[in-house]
Design a protein around this motif. Structure first.
Motif, PDB file in Angstrom:
ATOM      1  N   ASP A 324      16.510   0.479  47.171  1.00 30.30           N
ATOM      2  CA  ASP A 324      16.241   1.482  48.486  1.00 30.30           C
ATOM      3  C   ASP A 324      14.983   2.874  48.051  1.00 30.30           C
ATOM      4  O   ASP A 324      14.055   2.865  48.662  1.00 30.30           O
ATOM      5  N   PHE A 325      15.625   3.035  46.910  1.00 27.78           N
ATOM      6  CA  PHE A 325      13.966   4.422  46.045  1.00 27.78           C
ATOM      7  C   PHE A 325      12.723   3.866  46.182  1.00 27.78           C
ATOM      8  O   PHE A 325      11.387   4.179  46.119  1.00 27.78           O
ATOM      9  N   ALA A 326      12.975   2.370  45.505  1.00 29.50           N
ATOM     10  CA  ALA A 326      11.633   2.013  45.476  1.00 29.50           C
ATOM     11  C   ALA A 326      10.900   0.998  46.775  1.00 29.50           C
ATOM     12  O   ALA A 326       9.765   1.406  46.607  1.00 29.50           O
ATOM     13  N   LEU A 327      11.645   1.138  47.653  1.00 26.44           N
ATOM     14  CA  LEU A 327      10.917   0.846  48.791  1.00 26.44           C
ATOM     15  C   LEU A 327       9.834   2.028  49.188  1.00 26.44           C
ATOM     16  O   LEU A 327       9.602   1.855  49.777  1.00 26.44           O
ATOM     17  N   SER A 391      17.845  -5.686  52.262  1.00 26.65           N
ATOM     18  CA  SER A 391      17.750  -4.408  52.981  1.00 26.65           C
ATOM     19  C   SER A 391      17.469  -4.738  55.143  1.00 26.65           C
ATOM     20  O   SER A 391      17.076  -5.741  54.887  1.00 26.65           O
ATOM     21  N   PRO A 392      17.707  -3.347  55.455  1.00 29.23           N
ATOM     22  CA  PRO A 392      17.801  -4.432  56.949  1.00 29.23           C
ATOM     23  C   PRO A 392      16.530  -5.285  57.234  1.00 29.23           C
ATOM     24  O   PRO A 392      15.385  -4.463  56.891  1.00 29.23           O
ATOM     25  N   ALA A 393      16.202  -5.657  57.440  1.00 30.17           N
ATOM     26  CA  ALA A 393      15.101  -6.610  58.698  1.00 30.17           C
ATOM     27  C   ALA A 393      14.833  -6.040  59.911  1.00 30.17           C
ATOM     28  O   ALA A 393      13.504  -6.153  60.330  1.00 30.17           O
ATOM     29  N   GLY A 394      15.562  -5.569  60.410  1.00 29.58           N
ATOM     30  CA  GLY A 394      15.115  -4.820  61.967  1.00 29.58           C
ATOM     31  C   GLY A 394      14.945  -3.426  61.951  1.00 29.58           C
ATOM     32  O   GLY A 394      13.963  -3.235  62.633  1.00 29.58           O
ATOM     33  N   GLU A 395      15.751  -2.658  60.711  1.00 29.99           N
ATOM     34  CA  GLU A 395      15.207  -1.187  61.385  1.00 29.99           C
ATOM     35  C   GLU A 395      15.743  -0.190  59.638  1.00 29.99           C
ATOM     36  O   GLU A 395      15.947  -1.057  59.296  1.00 29.99           O
ATOM     37  N   PRO A 396      14.721   0.378  59.477  1.00 31.27           N
ATOM     38  CA  PRO A 396      14.766   1.055  58.692  1.00 31.27           C
ATOM     39  C   PRO A 396      16.903   1.307  58.027  1.00 31.27           C
ATOM     40  O   PRO A 396      17.358   1.799  58.798  1.00 31.27           O
ATOM     41  N   GLY A 397      16.838   1.188  57.004  1.00 32.87           N
ATOM     42  CA  GLY A 397      18.301   1.832  56.535  1.00 32.87           C
ATOM     43  C   GLY A 397      18.798   0.894  55.096  1.00 32.87           C
ATOM     44  O   GLY A 397      17.323   0.549  54.276  1.00 32.87           O
TER      45      GLY A 397
END
Length: 513
Positions: A324-327, A391-397
């Motif tokens: 998550d932090f890398a994204l 990671s979620p493909a549709g929306e950030p999360g």
């Protein structure tokens, strides 16, 4: 009225031109009228000069004294004309000998003579002037007098400095200088600007800016129009442009630009002549600044991710935190695929397929085929990757841990994730400028993906899987610095997954509990 009187009225007054039977003006009269017109024209020209002018007859009498001379020294034309010489009223007696000698030399010499004199104003102040003197010759070449045009030295020096500055800017300046006319077309280009733009100085003249720049022309033209309308901005601007000759695939250039509106000094009201555009190529410095800022941001992200992961009781959750932090600011999607292999045979058992498949721990543990500690993919191409984190493909999360189904992702041979495992290093890929439809789906990546970066997960000499970072078209392709960062993140994710028994997450064997 009688006929004779009517005839007399038609004939007009004596000497009227163009009527039959009446004499015209005599030649002396015409010559006198012409000389009168020439004298009026000469007087108007002398009074309209920007430089002061005084003329002397051969005997030293002042014959002409224009308006600018009266403005500088305070003596009116009526007060100056008719005086003999300048001594005692416009020149101090101590300076008179040198000035008279210079004027006499100008009468005897051809061409113009340049001197600097100290004259007196009507109030008694000394004024240093620069003069140009030349003889006035009459009919037959005889000397009729001398004229002397002069201006204040500091005014002349200001003019000379302005001319020298303009010449230096267009020849020796270490930055580009382009004069843009009111139609937003280059009118004058210095040598440095021509080198930056990659064309000859004369080839730029009169061409629209859109023919020179492929990107950034709208920002440049907007800045020029603002300067023409509102004046120079208070600070420099940094414009990112791409030269049309370079092509869109090459890196953009950053030009630090300053703008100055040009107005005619001769007009009563300021009329814009154009804009002086001064710029420097600061691409290298800006890229170094951006890279330093990016490195600092990524270092902070790694530090924050490490502290957050330290508080996770589950190592697999810690791996998701690192992802998550890398994204943030790096990629739009992240995937973690873990490598699985058939469990090793019980101790002492004979593996019948060993000849075909090779040692089972050679790809994922120690002591396999090859050098000690070799941890490459298993021989025979039986490497399988199971999707574990995404990671979620549709929306950030936040990244989600997927159910451990044990079903491998059907990657085709040559897939970047498989190549990363084989090479034990990062693999970059992209769809190109014209991404074909289904490019991302064929690689089992989320829709809209056009750039991919796969980094191998290794820990304790073993290949655990692959982490994949994906970007949408709004982002640039991955570069070498991105690959280095991905490897750093992959090392942290691999350590967390190894701690959690990463090999057991995809298809948990009986020996991993």
């Amino acid at each position: 009225m009688t006929a004779s009187s009517a005839s007399s009225d038609l004939s007009g007054p004596p000497g009227a031109p163009g009527l039959p039977g009446t004499p015209g003006p005599t030649a002396p009269a015409r010559r006198a009228a012409g000389e009168s017109d020439d004298s009026g024209l000469l007087a108007a020209l002398l009074d309209g000069m920007d430089a002061a002018l005084v003329a002397f007859a051969a005997d030293g009498t002042v014959t002409h004294w224009n308006h600018e001379a009266a403005r500088i020294l305070g003596w009116t034309t009526a007060e100056a004309v008719g005086r003999t010489g300048l001594t005692g009223w416009a020149v101090r007696k101590e300076d008179a000998d040198g000035i008279e000698a210079a004027l006499a030399a100008a009468m005897r010499s051809p061409g113009r003579q340049v001197h600097e004199f100290a004259l007196l104003t009507k109030e008694g102040h000394r004024v240093l002037v620069r003069t140009q003197s030349s003889a006035v010759r009459g009919p037959g070449g005889r000397i009729a007098g001398v004229y002397c045009a002069f201006s204040k030295v500091h005014t002349q020096l200001d003019l000379e400095r302005s001319v020298a500055l303009a010449e230096a800017l267009f020849e020796d300046a270490p930055w580009g200088v382009v004069l843009i006319d009111a139609d937003l077309r280059p009118a004058v280009v210095n040598a440095h600007a021509a080198r930056i733009l990659g064309v000859g100085r004369t080839a730029l003249l009169g061409r629209p800016l859109g023919e020179l720049l492929a990107q950034g022309v709208e920002e440049l033209e907007g800045a020029l129009q603002h300067v023409l309308a509102e004046g120079a901005p208070p600070a420099t601007a940094e414009l990112w442009v791409t030269l049309r000759s370079e092509g869109a695939e090459l890196p953009r250039r950053c030009w630090r630009s300053g703008f100055v509106r040009l107005a005619s000094p001769l007009a009563e009201e300021p009329v814009p002549l154009g804009v002086a555009w001064l710029f420097q190529d600061v691409t290298d410095a800006k890229r170094a600044e951006q890279e330093g800022s990016l490195l600092r941001f990524r270092a902070r992200q790694l530090h924050r991710a490490g502290r957050a992961a330290a508080d996770c009781p589950d190592p697999a959750e810690a791996a998701a935190v690192h992802l998550d932090f890398a994204l943030a600011g790096f990629a739009d999607h992240g995937l973690v695929d873990l490598a699985t292999a058939p469990p090793p045979a019980p101790f002492g058992a004979v593996d019948e397929d060993a000849a075909d498949d090779g040692p089972q721990e050679g790809a994922y543990g120690r002591g396999g085929a090859g050098a000690p500690g070799d941890a490459g993919p298993p021989p025979g191409g039986r490497l399988r990757l199971v999707r574990t984190l995404a990671s979620p493909a549709g929306e950030p999360g936040p990244a989600e841990r997927l159910p451990a189904t044990g079903l491998p992702v059907p990657y085709a041979p040559g897939h970047p994730a498989l190549q990363a495992c084989e090479r034990r290093g990062p693999v970059r890929t992209g769809a190109g400028s014209a991404a074909p439809e289904g490019w991302a789906a064929a690689r089992h990546w989320p829709d809209g993906t056009v750039h991919g970066l796969c980094a191998v997960l290794r820990s304790r000499g073993r290949t655990l899987g692959v982490v994949t970072f994906l970007r949408n078209p709004a982002r640039r392709p991955f570069d070498r610095a991105d690959a280095d960062y991905a490897e750093e993140v992959a090392a942290r994710i691999a350590a967390a997954l190894d701690l959690a028994g990463a090999a057991a997450l995809g298809a948990p064997p009986a020996h991993c509990r």
